[in-house]
Write a protein that holds these residues in place. Structure first.
Motif, PDB file in Angstrom:
ATOM      1  N   ASN A   1       0.904  -1.327   0.031  1.00  0.00           N
ATOM      2  CA  ASN A   1      -0.021   0.009   0.024  1.00  0.00           C
ATOM      3  C   ASN A   1       0.853   1.204   0.080  1.00  0.00           C
ATOM      4  O   ASN A   1       0.533   2.074  -0.756  1.00  0.00           O
ATOM      5  CB  ASN A   1      -1.121   0.054   1.235  1.00  0.00           C
ATOM      6  CG  ASN A   1      -1.759   1.176   1.352  1.00  0.00           C
ATOM      7  OD1 ASN A   1      -2.870   1.446   0.567  1.00  0.00           O
ATOM      8  ND2 ASN A   1      -1.416   2.204   2.112  1.00  0.00           N
ATOM      9  N   ASN A   2       1.822   1.175   0.678  1.00  0.00           N
ATOM     10  CA  ASN A   2       2.692   2.522   0.961  1.00  0.00           C
ATOM     11  C   ASN A   2       3.757   2.519  -0.248  1.00  0.00           C
ATOM     12  O   ASN A   2       4.354   3.651  -0.485  1.00  0.00           O
ATOM     13  CB  ASN A   2       3.619   2.186   2.232  1.00  0.00           C
ATOM     14  CG  ASN A   2       2.625   2.237   3.471  1.00  0.00           C
ATOM     15  OD1 ASN A   2       1.656   2.791   3.317  1.00  0.00           O
ATOM     16  ND2 ASN A   2       3.272   1.715   4.652  1.00  0.00           N
ATOM     17  N   LEU A   3       3.836   1.775  -1.163  1.00  0.00           N
ATOM     18  CA  LEU A   3       4.851   1.867  -2.143  1.00  0.00           C
ATOM     19  C   LEU A   3       4.542   2.691  -3.240  1.00  0.00           C
ATOM     20  O   LEU A   3       5.516   3.458  -3.642  1.00  0.00           O
ATOM     21  CB  LEU A   3       5.148   0.578  -2.924  1.00  0.00           C
ATOM     22  CG  LEU A   3       6.064   0.153  -3.852  1.00  0.00           C
ATOM     23  CD1 LEU A   3       7.601   0.302  -3.122  1.00  0.00           C
ATOM     24  CD2 LEU A   3       6.332  -1.170  -4.527  1.00  0.00           C
ATOM     25  N   PRO A   4       3.317   2.809  -3.806  1.00  0.00           N
ATOM     26  CA  PRO A   4       3.052   3.966  -4.444  1.00  0.00           C
ATOM     27  C   PRO A   4       3.215   5.353  -3.956  1.00  0.00           C
ATOM     28  O   PRO A   4       3.293   6.414  -4.699  1.00  0.00           O
ATOM     29  CB  PRO A   4       1.520   3.594  -5.011  1.00  0.00           C
ATOM     30  CG  PRO A   4       1.195   2.240  -4.604  1.00  0.00           C
ATOM     31  CD  PRO A   4       2.146   1.973  -3.199  1.00  0.00           C
ATOM     32  N   ILE A   5       2.957   5.565  -2.540  1.00  0.00           N
ATOM     33  CA  ILE A   5       3.318   6.877  -1.827  1.00  0.00           C
ATOM     34  C   ILE A   5       4.668   7.294  -1.977  1.00  0.00           C
ATOM     35  O   ILE A   5       4.780   8.435  -2.210  1.00  0.00           O
ATOM     36  CB  ILE A   5       2.381   6.847  -0.659  1.00  0.00           C
ATOM     37  CG1 ILE A   5       1.070   6.368  -0.550  1.00  0.00           C
ATOM     38  CG2 ILE A   5       2.829   7.956   0.424  1.00  0.00           C
ATOM     39  CD1 ILE A   5       0.535   6.245   0.916  1.00  0.00           C
ATOM     40  N   VAL A   6       5.594   6.376  -1.638  1.00  0.00           N
ATOM     41  CA  VAL A   6       6.917   6.696  -1.434  1.00  0.00           C
ATOM     42  C   VAL A   6       7.617   6.801  -2.958  1.00  0.00           C
ATOM     43  O   VAL A   6       8.631   7.396  -3.049  1.00  0.00           O
ATOM     44  CB  VAL A   6       7.663   5.538  -0.416  1.00  0.00           C
ATOM     45  CG1 VAL A   6       7.247   5.794   0.988  1.00  0.00           C
ATOM     46  CG2 VAL A   6       7.609   4.372  -0.859  1.00  0.00           C
ATOM     47  N   ASN A   7       7.027   6.139  -3.631  1.00  0.00           N
ATOM     48  CA  ASN A   7       7.606   5.961  -5.335  1.00  0.00           C
ATOM     49  C   ASN A   7       7.641   7.465  -5.761  1.00  0.00           C
ATOM     50  O   ASN A   7       6.485   8.233  -5.579  1.00  0.00           O
ATOM     51  CB  ASN A   7       6.604   5.160  -6.074  1.00  0.00           C
ATOM     52  CG  ASN A   7       7.594   4.203  -6.903  1.00  0.00           C
ATOM     53  OD1 ASN A   7       8.909   4.530  -6.949  1.00  0.00           O
ATOM     54  ND2 ASN A   7       7.110   3.497  -7.859  1.00  0.00           N
ATOM     55  N   ALA A   8       8.347   7.738  -6.541  1.00  0.00           N
ATOM     56  CA  ALA A   8       8.498   8.993  -7.420  1.00  0.00           C
ATOM     57  C   ALA A   8       7.245   9.098  -8.360  1.00  0.00           C
ATOM     58  O   ALA A   8       6.938   8.104  -9.020  1.00  0.00           O
ATOM     59  CB  ALA A   8       9.832   9.170  -8.008  1.00  0.00           C
ATOM     60  N   ASP A   9       6.547  10.066  -8.480  1.00  0.00           N
ATOM     61  CA  ASP A   9       5.398  10.192  -9.473  1.00  0.00           C
ATOM     62  C   ASP A   9       5.707   9.915 -10.814  1.00  0.00           C
ATOM     63  O   ASP A   9       4.765   9.198 -11.626  1.00  0.00           O
ATOM     64  CB  ASP A   9       4.856  11.753  -9.310  1.00  0.00           C
ATOM     65  CG  ASP A   9       4.175  12.097  -8.067  1.00  0.00           C
ATOM     66  OD1 ASP A   9       3.748  11.028  -7.333  1.00  0.00           O
ATOM     67  OD2 ASP A   9       3.742  13.208  -7.748  1.00  0.00           O
ATOM     68  N   ILE A  10       6.776  10.060 -11.479  1.00  0.00           N
ATOM     69  CA  ILE A  10       7.268  10.044 -12.642  1.00  0.00           C
ATOM     70  C   ILE A  10       7.410   8.550 -12.788  1.00  0.00           C
ATOM     71  O   ILE A  10       6.810   7.848 -14.069  1.00  0.00           O
ATOM     72  CB  ILE A  10       8.656  10.487 -13.133  1.00  0.00           C
ATOM     73  CG1 ILE A  10       8.777  10.599 -14.534  1.00  0.00           C
ATOM     74  CG2 ILE A  10       9.735  10.190 -12.441  1.00  0.00           C
ATOM     75  CD1 ILE A  10       9.849  11.178 -15.116  1.00  0.00           C
ATOM     76  N   VAL A  11       7.858   7.787 -11.852  1.00  0.00           N
ATOM     77  CA  VAL A  11       8.023   6.289 -11.910  1.00  0.00           C
ATOM     78  C   VAL A  11       6.432   5.462 -11.918  1.00  0.00           C
ATOM     79  O   VAL A  11       6.158   4.738 -12.643  1.00  0.00           O
ATOM     80  CB  VAL A  11       8.667   5.513 -10.530  1.00  0.00           C
ATOM     81  CG1 VAL A  11       8.682   4.150 -10.666  1.00  0.00           C
ATOM     82  CG2 VAL A  11       9.983   6.235 -10.721  1.00  0.00           C
TER      83      VAL A  11
END
Length: 262
Positions: free
Chosen positions: A99-109
């Motif tokens: 769940n937290n992976l998309p939050i900490v991931n860079a928006d461009i990724v």
């Protein structure tokens, strides 16, 4: 650190945050098309919001996407959070990591990843792919807002509702949802803010001439045909939200005083 140094740091931080907003507000009243040239005060850019068709459509698109993404992600995120709270500790940690992976991931990724996935699935890029992308990155924020409220709940309240004759869904809607409504509202507000403010993910997942406000600004800057009406729209949003926040704070203070008297 001395008190004066702390005060100076606070002033600098506030300046960094609010000076750009004040500049945009000032430019919305500037009669010139050039931001570096002041030629007098005017209100024409506020009427230009409705007169310029592409800008008006982009604003409407932004609100439609944001409202639908908020509604869907809030519903999905709430039920996902309820399900996560029932998992065992080991499984809960694994799901929370995902769940937290998309939050900490860079928006461009995230944006490029979703673009690739939509391409593999053969989806037609446009308003629906943008909506799906916004729902995807809003759900984790709703989950993080709702879970703390679930932890504060009495664990036996759900079981008590079932023992008293409620079905599973009745127990959820009559016991759990009212108990966590503050978290749901917070999650919905965060989701709406993230959606209406997004550019990078929107840029990679839109197509077919469909634009929200942020992608419209980017396209206009590239064409050197940017309209100061965008400054006017930003000013309306900023001061509109400011008025709402002041109203909410004044109401909350009034409620607190009323509770203290009783």
């Amino acid at each position: 650190m001395k008190k004066s140094s702390k005060v100076l740091l606070v002033i600098l931080a506030l300046a960094v945050l609010y000076i750009p907003i004040l500049i945009i507000c000032f430019l919305s009243f500037n009669d010139s098309l050039r931001p570096y040239e002041f030629s007098g005060f005017t209100l024409k850019w506020y009427s230009e919001i409705f007169a310029e068709k592409t800008l008006y459509e982009a604003i409407i698109n932004s609100w439609i996407i944001a409202l639908f993404a908020t509604a869907i992600s809030t519903i999905c995120g709430t039920f996902i959070a309820i399900r996560i709270s029932k998992l065992k500790q080991k499984h809960r940690q694994t799901v929370m990591f995902l769940n937290n992976l998309p939050i900490v991931n860079a928006d461009i990724v995230t944006g490029i990843s979703l673009m690739i996935i939509f391409s593999i699935l053969g989806l037609h890029f446009g308003k629906y792919t943008m909506l799906l992308a916004h729902i995807f990155f809003c759900i984790p924020f709703v989950v993080l807002s709702v879970l703390p409220r679930l932890k504060m709940m009495d664990e036996n309240s759900y079981d008590a509702a079932r023992d008293l004759g409620c079905t599973h869904l009745q127990a959820v809607f009559k016991v759990i949802i009212p108990a966590i409504k503050v978290g749901i509202i917070s999650g919905a507000l965060i989701a709406f803010t993230m959606s209406i403010d997004d550019f990078i993910i929107s840029y990679y997942t839109t197509g077919d001439g469909f634009s929200n406000f942020s992608t419209w600004i980017y396209s206009r800057l590239n064409r050197r045909s940017f309209s100061p009406a965008a400054y006017a729209y930003n000013t309306i949003i900023t001061f509109g939200l400011l008025i709402i926040l002041i109203y909410i704070n004044l109401n909350s203070k009034g409620d607190n005083k009323h509770e203290k008297k009783h």
